[in-house]
Design a protein around this motif. Structure first.
Motif, mmCIF file in Angstrom:
data_model
loop_
_atom_site.group_PDB
_atom_site.id
_atom_site.type_symbol
_atom_site.label_atom_id
_atom_site.label_comp_id
_atom_site.label_asym_id
_atom_site.label_seq_id
_atom_site.Cartn_x
_atom_site.Cartn_y
_atom_site.Cartn_z
ATOM 1 N N PRO A 3 0.836 -1.203 0.000
ATOM 2 C CA PRO A 3 0.000 0.000 0.000
ATOM 3 C C PRO A 3 0.870 1.253 0.000
ATOM 4 C CG PRO A 3 0.015 -1.000 2.185
ATOM 5 C CD PRO A 3 0.777 -1.920 1.273
ATOM 6 N N THR A 22 0.949 5.731 0.148
ATOM 7 C CA THR A 22 0.253 6.935 0.563
ATOM 8 C C THR A 22 1.135 8.128 0.247
ATOM 9 O OG1 THR A 22 -0.878 8.043 2.393
ATOM 10 C CG2 THR A 22 1.085 6.815 2.959
ATOM 11 N N HIS A 57 -0.466 8.556 -2.640
ATOM 12 C CA HIS A 57 -0.956 7.985 -3.897
ATOM 13 C C HIS A 57 -0.958 6.465 -3.774
ATOM 14 C CE1 HIS A 57 -0.429 11.980 -5.523
ATOM 15 N NE2 HIS A 57 0.841 11.958 -5.155
ATOM 16 N N THR A 58 -1.937 5.813 -4.341
ATOM 17 C CA THR A 58 -1.924 4.356 -4.341
ATOM 18 C C THR A 58 -0.790 3.878 -5.238
ATOM 19 O OG1 THR A 58 -3.375 4.071 -6.253
ATOM 20 C CG2 THR A 58 -4.449 4.300 -4.071
ATOM 21 N N THR A 59 -0.284 2.695 -4.944
ATOM 22 C CA THR A 59 0.773 2.163 -5.803
ATOM 23 C C THR A 59 0.241 1.911 -7.209
ATOM 24 O OG1 THR A 59 0.392 -0.064 -4.937
ATOM 25 C CG2 THR A 59 2.171 1.187 -3.945
ATOM 26 N N THR A 79 5.225 7.452 -4.388
ATOM 27 C CA THR A 79 4.452 7.333 -3.154
ATOM 28 C C THR A 79 5.342 6.745 -2.081
ATOM 29 O OG1 THR A 79 2.277 6.710 -2.284
ATOM 30 C CG2 THR A 79 3.483 5.012 -3.532
#
Length: 193
Positions: A25, A27, A29-31, A158
């Protein structure tokens, strides 16, 4: 500072978008979003015959080539599943791409990244990948120290920690280069080709 220019010999450098990392995961931004944006950047660079560098981290099975040293965060030898260090399918398989294997956070120390870039006349890099405050920031610092112009695609990276991501974007990256979104990088890249 907004993006001012991209040199005629600019390379895209994507950090650690590999099977064992891209599934984690992210943060803020999503992967999945970071993968999609890095794929878009790679496609644009490839269309213009600009270098695309895919950096992966890997270690020997016995961990003998992993960075030594004691840390407060702990660590130690870890087991990795088969294929964890393979570049993700969305980016892999382009014969002209340069693949660099690192054994540290940053992509310069102990690799041939600098040689690969200089032999192609590269003077600027665009960076994206995972994690912002670790591999991306370490690579940006070294690129700056090696004399490259650095552009950071802020939404094509991210972190595991939103505060660490924010700290890199707000406090560190402005001292190392210019920042912009994927759209801004693509627009500037295509307008200068």
């Amino acid at each position: 500072m907004s993006l001012s220019t991209l040199d005629p010999r600019t390379a895209l450098v994507v950090i650690d978008l590999q099977n064992g990392i891209a599934g984690a995961p992210g943060t803020p931004h999503t992967t999945a979003d970071v993968v999609q944006r890095c794929v878009r950047l790679a496609e644009v660079f490839r269309e213009h015959d600009a270098p695309v560098v895919l950096v992966r981290v890997s270690f020997a099975a016995d961990g003998a080539d992993a960075a030594p040293g004691r840390t407060s965060a702990g660590g130690g030898r870890r087991e990795f599943p088969e294929g964890w260090d393979r570049i993700i399918d969305e980016l892999a398989g382009h014969p002209a791409d340069i693949v660099v294997t690192k054994r540290n956070w940053g992509a310069f120390h102990g690799t041939d990244l600098d040689v690969q870039l200089r032999r192609r006349g590269v003077t600027q890099i665009v960076l994206g990948g995972i994690a912002t405050s670790l591999g991306v920031e370490s690579t940006a610092r070294a690129a700056h120290e090696h004399g490259y112009h650095v552009t950071l695609a802020t939404d094509a990276m991210t972190d595991l920690d939103a505060e660490a991501h924010r700290n890199s974007l707000e406090r560190i990256f402005p001292r190392l280069g210019e920042t912009g979104t994927t759209d801004e990088v693509v627009d500037l890249f295509e307008s200068t080709r």
